[in-house]
Write an enzyme that holds these catalytic residues in place. Structure first.
Site, PDB file in Angstrom:
ATOM      1  N   ASP A  54       0.843  -1.200   0.000  1.00 60.12           N
ATOM      2  CA  ASP A  54       0.000   0.000   0.000  1.00 60.12           C
ATOM      3  C   ASP A  54       0.879   1.251   0.000  1.00 60.12           C
ATOM      4  O   ASP A  54       0.372   2.380  -0.061  1.00 60.12           O
ATOM      5  CB  ASP A  54      -1.008  -0.012   1.150  1.00 60.12           C
ATOM      6  CG  ASP A  54      -0.361  -0.124   2.512  1.00 60.12           C
ATOM      7  OD1 ASP A  54       0.885  -0.197   2.586  1.00 60.12           O
ATOM      8  OD2 ASP A  54      -1.094  -0.138   3.515  1.00 60.12           O
ATOM      9  N   SER A  55       2.210   1.058   0.011  1.00 62.15           N
ATOM     10  CA  SER A  55       3.140   2.175  -0.226  1.00 62.15           C
ATOM     11  C   SER A  55       2.926   2.746  -1.628  1.00 62.15           C
ATOM     12  O   SER A  55       3.435   3.829  -1.938  1.00 62.15           O
ATOM     13  CB  SER A  55       4.596   1.723  -0.051  1.00 62.15           C
ATOM     14  OG  SER A  55       4.839   0.540  -0.783  1.00 62.15           O
ATOM     15  N   LYS A 123      -1.299  -9.432   2.693  1.00 61.37           N
ATOM     16  CA  LYS A 123      -0.599  -9.001   3.909  1.00 61.37           C
ATOM     17  C   LYS A 123      -1.517  -8.068   4.699  1.00 61.37           C
ATOM     18  O   LYS A 123      -2.248  -7.281   4.114  1.00 61.37           O
ATOM     19  CB  LYS A 123       0.710  -8.289   3.557  1.00 61.37           C
ATOM     20  CG  LYS A 123       1.453  -7.703   4.768  1.00 61.37           C
ATOM     21  CD  LYS A 123       2.902  -7.391   4.481  1.00 61.37           C
ATOM     22  CE  LYS A 123       3.160  -6.060   3.834  1.00 61.37           C
ATOM     23  NZ  LYS A 123       2.688  -4.883   4.590  1.00 61.37           N
ATOM     24  N   GLU A 125      -1.683  -5.604   8.459  1.00 66.42           N
ATOM     25  CA  GLU A 125      -0.953  -4.992   9.564  1.00 66.42           C
ATOM     26  C   GLU A 125      -1.688  -5.240  10.885  1.00 66.42           C
ATOM     27  O   GLU A 125      -2.902  -5.011  10.960  1.00 66.42           O
ATOM     28  CB  GLU A 125      -0.816  -3.479   9.336  1.00 66.42           C
ATOM     29  CG  GLU A 125       0.030  -3.141   8.121  1.00 66.42           C
ATOM     30  CD  GLU A 125       0.227  -1.633   7.936  1.00 66.42           C
ATOM     31  OE1 GLU A 125      -0.185  -0.853   8.826  1.00 66.42           O
ATOM     32  OE2 GLU A 125       0.801  -1.263   6.901  1.00 66.42           O
ATOM     33  N   GLU A 192       8.839  -4.227  10.799  1.00 68.18           N
ATOM     34  CA  GLU A 192       9.304  -2.937  10.282  1.00 68.18           C
ATOM     35  C   GLU A 192       9.853  -2.064  11.401  1.00 68.18           C
ATOM     36  O   GLU A 192       9.196  -1.836  12.419  1.00 68.18           O
ATOM     37  CB  GLU A 192       8.142  -2.233   9.558  1.00 68.18           C
ATOM     38  CG  GLU A 192       8.544  -0.892   8.972  1.00 68.18           C
ATOM     39  CD  GLU A 192       7.565  -0.349   7.930  1.00 68.18           C
ATOM     40  OE1 GLU A 192       6.629  -1.069   7.523  1.00 68.18           O
ATOM     41  OE2 GLU A 192       7.761   0.812   7.525  1.00 68.18           O
TER      42      GLU A 192
HETATM   43  O1  KIV Z   1       3.555  -1.169   1.683  1.00 67.76           O
HETATM   44  C1  KIV Z   1       4.754  -1.484   1.773  1.00 67.76           C
HETATM   45  O2  KIV Z   1       5.598  -1.143   0.931  1.00 67.76           O
HETATM   46  C2  KIV Z   1       5.156  -2.293   2.925  1.00 67.76           C
HETATM   47  C3  KIV Z   1       6.622  -2.508   3.129  1.00 67.76           C
HETATM   48  C4  KIV Z   1       7.216  -1.309   3.754  1.00 67.76           C
HETATM   49  C5  KIV Z   1       6.913  -3.735   3.904  1.00 67.76           C
HETATM   50  O3  KIV Z   1       4.346  -2.727   3.668  1.00 67.76           O
END
Ligand code: KIV
Length: 274
Positions: A54-55, A123, A125, A192
């Site tokens: 989600d980055s 994934k 969080e 992280e």
């Molecule tokens: O969204 C992302 O890029 C991430 C990484 C920083 C692990 O979750």
């Protein structure tokens, strides 16, 4: 400990392959990708895991945080990456707001990502607070990667992007959450921005692969955001980041040269036209 074998041993990376890599001490490589062209290069180069993070909200869309990106936008990025991949395992972030409500909502979001993007896994969080959703998604047959430590979707709760779990209480909570995620059936966990000693402890106490970003050298694998490691971003300079290229400067200079060539009527030349 085995040495790097250019991954010729496996045709496709699966969650079982990742576990075997941890068991024999082979480090796992993971980068983010959001589009077809870059994912093609990273997959051809032999990356083990591609994370559609989600980055994308930051590096693709220019938002300050990861919060604004939507499930539809994640599915768009993920389907572009999936079309490129021959070997890597593709993990897709469940975006903020698509799973925190309840486990039914979380399952629906995970199923949309698997069905509409063709992803291999997702994934999420968090630990204890999302454990029912993690279990429900895994019981539906969807592999889940956990994410603990600095969890950017909670940035407004943390207040800053500084190192997490430096104090004993938070460190113990993180270890507890890692154990809960392992027991729930997660196939790996991202840690992280935490102290290296804590990363080492978790990687030793937990049997599933632990992938670090700013979690030190003793975890089972490393992940970076592609734009950061290629030097496309100039301003982001955390201690954990190693830059392998300075693409900002390379693209900037190439663009300057193109502009000059066009203005000088030097491009196209005789052989570059029909
Ligand atoms: O969204 C992302 O890029 C991430 C990484 C920083 C692990 O979750």
């Amino acid at each position: 400990m085995s040495t790097y074998n250019e991954n010729k041993e496996f045709k496709k990376i699966t969650t079982h392959v990742l576990l075997a890599m941890k068991q024999r001490g082979e480090r796992i490589s993971m980068l983010t990708a959001y589009d077809f062209s870059m994912a093609t290069i990273l997959d051809d180069a032999g990356i083990d895991i591609l994370l559609v993070g989600d980055s994308a909200s930051n590096v693709m869309a220019g938002h300050e945080t990861t919060l604004p990106i939507t499930l539809d936008q994640m599915i768009y990025h993920a389907s572009s990456v999936i079309r490129a991949v021959k070997r890597s395992l593709v993990v897709v972030d469940l975006p903020f707001g698509s799973y925190q409500g309840n486990s039914k909502e979380a399952l629906n979001s995970a199923i949309r990502i698997m069905k509409e993007a063709g992803a291999h896994s997702i994934k999420m969080e968090g630990g204890e607070e999302i454990i029912d959703s993690v279990k429900r998604i895994i019981s539906a047959g969807v592999p889940v990667m956990g994410h603990l430590g600095l969890t950017p979707q909670s940035i407004y709760k943390f207040g800053t992007y500084t190192v997490r779990a430096k104090e004993e209480e938070e460190a113990e909570q993180l270890v507890k959450n890692a154990k809960l995620l392992e027991e729930a059936g997660c196939f790996a966990i991202v840690l992280e921005k935490i102290p290296a000693a804590l990363g080492k402890r978790v990687a030793e106490e937990i049997k599933i692969p632990i992938i670090g970003i700013g979690a030190g050298m003793h975890v089972d694998g490393q992940v970076l955001v592609m734009h950061d490691m290629l030097g496309i971003n100039k301003e982001f300079n955390p201690r954990f980041l190693r830059r392998y290229l300075n693409m900002y400067e390379q693209i900037f200079n190439a663009t300057k040269q193109f502009i000059t060539d066009v203005k000088n009527k030097d491009f196209p030349n005789e052989s570059e036209q029909y």
